[in-house]
Design a protein around this motif. Structure first.
Motif, PDB file in Angstrom:
ATOM      1  N   ILE A 278      55.070  72.282  12.597  1.00 22.31           N
ATOM      2  CA  ILE A 278      55.565  72.928  13.081  1.00 22.31           C
ATOM      3  C   ILE A 278      57.066  72.770  13.611  1.00 22.31           C
ATOM      4  O   ILE A 278      56.055  71.690  14.322  1.00 22.31           O
ATOM      5  N   ASN A 279      57.734  72.975  13.659  1.00 17.21           N
ATOM      6  CA  ASN A 279      59.080  72.267  14.445  1.00 17.21           C
ATOM      7  C   ASN A 279      59.756  73.075  14.807  1.00 17.21           C
ATOM      8  O   ASN A 279      60.765  74.274  14.374  1.00 17.21           O
ATOM      9  N   GLY A 280      60.060  72.729  16.145  1.00 15.15           N
ATOM     10  CA  GLY A 280      61.334  73.858  17.913  1.00 15.15           C
ATOM     11  C   GLY A 280      61.989  73.072  17.204  1.00 15.15           C
ATOM     12  O   GLY A 280      62.491  71.712  17.167  1.00 15.15           O
TER      13      GLY A 280
ATOM     14  N   ARG B 244      61.813  65.900  25.054  1.00 16.90           N
ATOM     15  CA  ARG B 244      62.538  66.568  23.996  1.00 16.90           C
ATOM     16  C   ARG B 244      62.403  65.324  22.659  1.00 16.90           C
ATOM     17  O   ARG B 244      62.656  64.443  23.171  1.00 16.90           O
ATOM     18  N   TYR B 245      61.840  66.859  22.057  1.00 13.22           N
ATOM     19  CA  TYR B 245      62.018  65.708  20.554  1.00 13.22           C
ATOM     20  C   TYR B 245      60.887  65.463  20.578  1.00 13.22           C
ATOM     21  O   TYR B 245      60.205  64.360  19.500  1.00 13.22           O
ATOM     22  N   ILE B 271      57.111  74.647  22.388  1.00 13.59           N
ATOM     23  CA  ILE B 271      57.528  73.677  21.132  1.00 13.59           C
ATOM     24  C   ILE B 271      58.643  74.188  20.962  1.00 13.59           C
ATOM     25  O   ILE B 271      60.091  73.399  20.363  1.00 13.59           O
ATOM     26  N   ARG B 274      61.902  72.719  23.963  1.00  9.76           N
ATOM     27  CA  ARG B 274      60.953  70.611  23.764  1.00  9.76           C
ATOM     28  C   ARG B 274      61.680  70.500  22.081  1.00  9.76           C
ATOM     29  O   ARG B 274      61.996  68.832  22.255  1.00  9.76           O
ATOM     30  N   GLU B 275      62.111  71.570  21.778  1.00 11.10           N
ATOM     31  CA  GLU B 275      62.064  71.074  20.182  1.00 11.10           C
ATOM     32  C   GLU B 275      60.920  69.762  19.375  1.00 11.10           C
ATOM     33  O   GLU B 275      61.533  68.942  19.006  1.00 11.10           O
ATOM     34  N   LEU B 276      59.519  70.184  19.678  1.00 11.25           N
ATOM     35  CA  LEU B 276      58.623  69.277  19.619  1.00 11.25           C
ATOM     36  C   LEU B 276      58.406  69.357  17.585  1.00 11.25           C
ATOM     37  O   LEU B 276      58.585  71.416  17.757  1.00 11.25           O
ATOM     38  N   SER B 277      58.293  68.824  17.285  1.00 14.99           N
ATOM     39  CA  SER B 277      57.193  68.888  15.929  1.00 14.99           C
ATOM     40  C   SER B 277      55.972  68.666  15.947  1.00 14.99           C
ATOM     41  O   SER B 277      55.591  67.155  16.428  1.00 14.99           O
TER      42      SER B 277
END
Lengths: 343, 343
Positions: A278-280, B244-245, B271, B274-277
């Motif tokens: 799941i990628n934001g 972030r990331y 998600i 913060r551009e989470l994976s």
């Protein structure tokens, strides 16, 4: 020469739910500018032609003490966002009068800007309308193309599910997925939007207000790539009907933007059992990696008619607030572009 | 020669909450086997030495109509899982008496197996105890190493947060993160576990039963890599205090396994911002990519003392149910290994 009026569109009040034109934001014409004598201080003077009106604008209309990926707007200052402007005068050696530049512009007819490196000169050899460069060939197209390349790992015959499929990003994603040989399921909130989704190539198109997303995915899935523009209950349905190793591309969660009590997804353990990723992302984080390839290829595909798009033009800077409200409520059908001035 | 008893550990009843030894599962000694005459049909006869008792076993004790990544156990049949056995006789040209093989073994003293390709011969040139090969150098170590390589993208000076840090996977992840120059925050559920976490190198170790995870992360974060073994409220805290990331590695959600009403994460919109994976995985999906490098490097690192580990040994096949219950309730301190027989 005499000064001319320099209308601005100001942020006046933090909205609680949906933004209200005339209250959240107002048009102000109290300022003037002398286009021939205004000092440039080494920078350049631009005239704004088109502004892009996007869902994320709402997230900037917040209390600045709330942390987010994008800074909050300042009260009593003009809004700003992606747009296209023409250079009128320049003291910067890299820009010349007549250059059309894409980047962050102020919601104001004329502005003096300082940092040329923040803008991209658009040559428009494809002779597309300038509005195309703030939509299909601007952030909307960039968003679709960059994240698709970064996260989708498309495989022929696999299934993509695209929400807000009639929006500028969603409609582009549908066409990218079809070009990669995928089966595409897409949703939208009205029957005419569903017709548009079909016209750009979706194999299965449905109105989420009259059909349950979970029912459609149970029948037409499981989903290998989910392009999320809405979050909440729809995200839950996509997780429930995901294929093993499915890729989720988190582009937006508009269902949560105007409400403090959003839906809580209940099936996160399936992230493990289905091995989901799941990628934001924020488009600006992917730009450096993909931008040159994008401008080299994508506008030409649009000009050749390989990628179709639809615009929802609103005319006049004074109408910015209404355009923003239309995008938040989903009234717009097509990419909302605010036509501020002719070239 | 006379047949010998061949004890088995059977699945008898689908548990509602925690599995109950003697009710969910029972030890059965009604079968016998003649080790010299039992037909091999081209396969091989093994004697089980050590079985691995892991959290995921609970997920196989379910109604088989419920979909999951791993098949359900059959009622009235023996359990099975990762373990180490020694070959007694073989009609398969690739295996020889005395070979020690790692793979899925039946919870039964002696079994005839058919497919040699499903097992890995362990040479043990490092002279580690055999139990190490079902724990630190078995699935637990594989899980930590494979997912760390695949998803963590560690950067020196960044922050890792590891839950279930005293568990066999968590403790290994702490040491991998430290070896990559990260600051490591780790949690566990008792003070002696917290001491162990510190002893393997965590910079910040806390007891989540006496300190709030969110408070610790607010002070020591934000978190760049989150190794999730628990899900629920802890996952929510990690999202809230993510950098972030940030990369989330979803290894387990034990907080949801024994309860039908699990906690619902409320901050998924981060998600995006913060551009989470967030990556769910099952170790077997990553094995092909990393297994050879793992066996070439990792047991030697363990033998040299570079990677420390702790075992929770339980002796006797009849105690399998108790060992499983201990792992589900968190009573075990260290990797639970069931010693079935000596070599």
């Amino acid at each position: 020469m005499a000064p001319v009026p320099n209308g601005r569109y100001l942020f006046k009040e933090i909205p609680v739910g949906f933004p209200i034109p005339g209250q959240t934001t107002v048009y102000d014409e109290s300022q003037t500018i002398d286009l021939h004598t205004v000092p440039l201080n080494g920078g350049f003077l631009v005239k704004v032609l088109v502004l892009s009106i996007d869902p994320y604008i709402r997230s900037k209309m917040r209390d600045p003490s709330i942390d987010s990926y994008t800074p909050a707007y300042f009260l009593n200052e003009p809004l700003y966002g992606y747009g296209l402007a023409v250079v009128l005068r320049s003291e910067d050696a890299t820009l010349h009068p007549g250059d059309h530049i894409y980047g962050i512009h102020t919601f104001k007819h004329y502005s003096v800007k300082a940092d040329a490196s923040q803008y991209r000169v658009i040559k428009n050899e494809e002779k597309l309308p300038w509005s195309a460069y703030v939509g299909i060939c601007g952030m909307a197209g960039e968003t679709a193309c960059y994240a698709w390349k970064e996260y989708a790992r498309p495989q022929k015959g696999q299934v993509a599910f695209v929400t807000a499929g009639a929006g500028p990003v969603g409609a582009t994603v549908i066409q990218l997925a079809k070009a990669d040989g995928m089966k595409v399921i897409a949703s939208a909130g009205s029957d005419d939007k569903v017709d548009f989704i079909k016209s750009v190539g979706a194999d299965v198109a449905f109105n989420y207000k009259t059909e349950r997303t979970a029912d459609v995915l149970a029948k037409e899935g499981p989903v290998d790539v989910y392009w999320d523009n809405v979050g909440g209950e729809t995200l839950e349905a996509a997780i429930e009907h995901s294929a093993r190793y499915a890729r989720f591309i988190e582009c937006g969660m508009i269902s949560a933007y105007n409400s403090s009590s959003s839906y809580h997804v209940k099936n996160l353990t399936k992230i493990l059992s289905r091995e989901l990723s799941i990628n934001g992302f924020i488009v600006s984080s992917l730009r450096a990696k993909y931008v040159d390839a994008f401008y080299a290829e994508f506008p030409a595909r649009v000009a050749r008619g390989e990628i179709q798009y639809k615009e929802y033009p609103v005319r006049g800077l004074a109408e910015a607030g209404q355009a923003i409200a239309d995008v938040q409520s989903g009234k717009n059908f097509g990419k909302c572009v605010l036509i501020v001035a002719d070239d």
